[in-house]
Structure formats: structure tokens, C-alpha cells
Design a protein around this motif. Structure first.
Motif: not given
Length: 249
Positions: A58-64
Motif C-alpha cells: 500500500q505504501l508503494g501504491r501511495l508513492l508510485t
């Protein structure tokens, strides 16, 4: 991990003419960042730590802007170009050297557990906005046109276009994976064939009417009045519509 990173960097430099060097790629390519975070979350997933894995994804989704389920299996040398809006499901599998453009979905169908997302074999190119849905397999070296919706298995070395996706074989012709303008316009070709076929049938109908008028008047016929048989273009139309039992789409 480092072998996968080197392969990811190499494929970006090979396929993106805008890439000016490894440092720029490491700092400025969200598709690469999404893959790096996924490889970490996938390792946590395999260690049976689903919550930390999902939080990292989910962090990756938020950042990218790229959503990759930590359960997805991704090979080496995969390039997610631009990346915004890409969604990759839990049981999806992506082979080496694949290329995904923005807006691609590798999604599931139904609510059953088990394998429900697609498998892309090596060197598959999926165009912008394309949707590949269900537990299907897309063969190696296949190209899926932008905006297509693929719901069935695809053989290797094919091009798929349209909604639903239809297969057009390239028969040994090597095509640049970035050359989206080289995709065949199957709908336009079939419509053109239909128009030509209608014109031929109308001409045959006029000739048949003339023959009937000659027969009614008791005059002998100077040429036969036989109709036209089905030709190759008719079969191409049937294949496009999916009505030919001998054709696999």
C-alpha cells in the motif's frame, strides 16, 4: 535481489529512449520503485507475514500509483513504463522481459480462491489501458494492443487487439515492441471486407434479376446465372466474429 535490480535497470535502458543513465532511472522511474518495493513485500508474503507485506504494498501504491499485490510473482527485467494506474492481482505471474504500460490491469474474475489472475510468459508487451482478466495464459512474445480486453488464452508470438481481444498472428515478422502504430486494425479490415462483399452481392443480385427477366420473356441466356461462393474474405469475417468453429481466438 541485486540480480533482479540489474535486470530491471538494463531493460529500462534498452527500451526507453528517454533514459539517460542508471542514476536517473533509480531516482525518477516510479515503475522501478514499485518493483523494488514489491520484491520486498513479496519476500514478507512468502515468510507468512501478510499484514506487513500488504502495508508495504500500500505504501508503494501511495508513492508510485502502481498497485501490486504482494502475492504476485514477477520475473527479472520487467519494465512498468510510467506506471500510473497499473493493477496486478494476487495470483498474477509475469515472466522475464515483460513490458507493461500505464493503466494496465492484470485482474481476476469471480470470487473463488486459488489461481484467478493471468500469467504472462516472457517478453509480453501489454499496451496502455489494456485489461487481461482471469486465470488465462498469454504466450511468449505476444503483444496486446492499447485498450484491449483479453479474456482467453493467447498462443505465443501473437498480437491481440480489440474488445474482446482478438488474435492476429504475425507469422515470423519481428515487430518493435514500442511500435504501437504497427498494430493491425482488424475492425477496419473486416468492415472493408464486408462493404466489398455487399457490393459484390448487390451486383450478383442485379445480374440474377436480369437473368430472370430474360427467362420470363422466353429469351435464351447467354451466360450462367450462378451465385458467388464463399471466399477467403468471408471466412476472415467469420473468424473475427468468432463464428468459425475451426478458429481459436
Amino acid at each position: 535481489m541485486f540480480k533482479a535490480i540489474r535486470a530491471d535497470l538494463a531493460i529500462i535502458q534498452e527500451r526507453d529512449p528517454a533514459a539517460r543513465g542508471p542514476l536517473e532511472i533509480l531516482l525518477c522511474y516510479p515503475g522501478l520503485h514499485a518493483l523494488l518495493l514489491h520484491r520486498l513485500s513479496h519476500r514478507l508474503w512468502r515468510l507468512r507475514l501478510p499484514l506487513p507485506a500488504r502495508l508495504l504494498s500500500q505504501l508503494g501504491r501511495l508513492l508510485t500509483g502502481v498497485e501490486i499485490h504482494p502475492g504476485a510473482r514477477i520475473g527479472h527485467g520487467v519494465f512498468i513504463d510510467h506506471g500510473m494506474g497499473v493493477v496486478i492481482g494476487e495470483t498474477a505471474e509475469i515472466g522475464d522481459q515483460c513490458l507493461l504500460y500505464q493503466g494496465v490491469t492484470l485482474g481476476g474474475t469471480g470470487k473463488a480462491h486459488g489461481k484467478r489472475h493471468p500469467t504472462l510468459l516472457q517478453n509480453v508487451v501489454v499496451g496502455a489501458g489494456a485489461k487481461v482478466l482471469g486465470a488465462i495464459t498469454v504466450g511468449a512474445n505476444t503483444r496486446i494492443g492499447a485498450g484491449s480486453v483479453v479474456l482467453r488464452d493467447v498462443e505465443p508470438n501473437c498480437t491481440v487487439v480489440g474488445i474482446p481481444g482478438r488474435v492476429v498472428h504475425q507469422s515470423g515478422v519481428r515487430v518493435d515492441p514500442l511500435a504501437h502504430s504497427a498494430l493491425p486494425d482488424t475492425e477496419a479490415r473486416v468492415i472493408r471486407n464486408l462493404m466489398e462483399r455487399i457490393d459484390a452481392l448487390e451486383s450478383e443480385l442485379v445480374r440474377t434479376q436480369a437473368c430472370l427477366q430474360e427467362l420470363t420473356a422466353g429469351r435464351p441466356l447467354h451466360e450462367p446465372c450462378g451465385g458467388l461462393s464463399q471466399n477467403l474474405r468471408d471466412r476472415e469475417i467469420l473468424e473475427f466474429l468468432g463464428d468459425n468453429p475451426g478458429t481459436t481466438n
